[in-house]
Design an enzyme around this catalytic site. Sequence first.
Site, short mmCIF file in Angstrom:
data_model
loop_
_atom_site.label_atom_id
_atom_site.label_comp_id
_atom_site.label_asym_id
_atom_site.label_seq_id
_atom_site.Cartn_x
_atom_site.Cartn_y
_atom_site.Cartn_z
N SER A 50 6.35 -0.21 -13.61
CA SER A 50 6.15 -1.50 -14.27
C SER A 50 6.68 -1.56 -15.70
O SER A 50 6.44 -0.66 -16.51
CB SER A 50 4.66 -1.83 -14.29
OG SER A 50 4.46 -3.01 -15.05
N ASP B 216 -0.11 6.87 -11.48
CA ASP B 216 0.48 5.56 -11.30
C ASP B 216 -0.50 4.58 -12.00
O ASP B 216 -1.66 4.94 -12.26
CB ASP B 216 0.60 5.25 -9.81
CG ASP B 216 1.02 3.82 -9.55
OD1 ASP B 216 2.02 3.39 -10.14
OD2 ASP B 216 0.33 3.13 -8.77
N ASP C 77 -0.67 0.45 -11.60
CA ASP C 77 -1.16 -0.66 -10.78
C ASP C 77 -1.77 -0.13 -9.47
O ASP C 77 -1.07 0.50 -8.68
CB ASP C 77 0.00 -1.61 -10.43
CG ASP C 77 0.71 -2.16 -11.66
OD1 ASP C 77 0.04 -2.78 -12.50
OD2 ASP C 77 1.94 -1.97 -11.80
C1 G6P Z 1 4.42 -1.25 -9.99
C2 G6P Z 1 3.79 -2.11 -8.90
C3 G6P Z 1 4.87 -2.92 -8.19
C4 G6P Z 1 5.66 -3.73 -9.22
C5 G6P Z 1 6.33 -2.77 -10.21
C6 G6P Z 1 7.10 -3.50 -11.30
O1 G6P Z 1 5.11 -0.22 -9.40
O2 G6P Z 1 3.15 -1.29 -7.94
O3 G6P Z 1 4.26 -3.76 -7.27
O4 G6P Z 1 6.64 -4.51 -8.59
O5 G6P Z 1 5.29 -2.00 -10.84
O6 G6P Z 1 6.20 -4.19 -12.11
P1 G6P Z 1 6.57 -5.21 -13.29
O7 G6P Z 1 5.25 -5.33 -14.04
O8 G6P Z 1 7.64 -4.54 -14.12
O9 G6P Z 1 7.03 -6.45 -12.67
MG MG Z 2 0.56 1.46 -7.68
#
Ligand code: G6P
Ligand code: MG
Length: 216
Positions: free
Chosen positions: A117, A10, A12
């Site tokens: 993300s 993963d 973030d």
């Molecule tokens: C990751 C983070 C989430 C976030 C998602 C979408 O999974 O843990 O907290 O909402 O990515 O991210 P983005 O950068 O596309 O908004």
């Molecule tokens: Mg994460």
Amino acid sequence: MENIKAVIFDLDGVICSTDEQHYQGWQALADKLEIPFSREVNNRFRGVSRMACMDILEEIGGKHYTDEEKVAYATWKNDYYRQLLGEMSPKDLSIEVKFTLDELRARGYLLTIGSSSKNTKYILQRLGLEGYFDAISDGTNIVKSKPDPEVFLKSADFISMPYENCLVVEDAISGVEAAHAAGMKAASVGDAAENNMGDFILKSFSDLLKLLPSMK
Ligand code: G6P
Ligand code: MG
């Protein structure tokens, strides 16, 4: 762990601490919309797609927004978040993370990303990790967000790796659930580790080196 040949990370909260910038972005939006928010509530957003986070925020606030409003608010949060990402540089990649990745690669493992993300490639570029991973599966190639396994299944498919040969590294409870739904084992850090989720709880990222011996 003898059957593990690839590690899916993963992004973030695992490779980098952008979970903090995500929190700041959502906190700023919640303040603007006068919705009570906290780090604890933000843990529900880990691993969850941007629009699904917006749905949770709407629910917490007891609000009823139109689809257009939700897109506009999610875009506002993303612009705020991207501004914070703009301050990132290769110095924000921890020495421990980079050392561990390099060592796993030297031990013969394929290394991929599995993140919800849509900012994944931008973040990897800011960290100086552009082109580093063997494959990237992210928010731009999935329809369903974690806990659905899609992002991890695609990551494994991109390197033609059987699912049972992949280990996922996650900080999100939804991410550990997604790994298990994909038929993969999960090693946890951060929030998922604190909640005792995962097959292996990592005290520190480099504990992966204790789990994964050289394949050579
Ligand atoms: C990751 C983070 C989430 C976030 C998602 C979408 O999974 O843990 O907290 O909402 O990515 O991210 P983005 O950068 O596309 O908004
Ligand atoms: Mg994460």
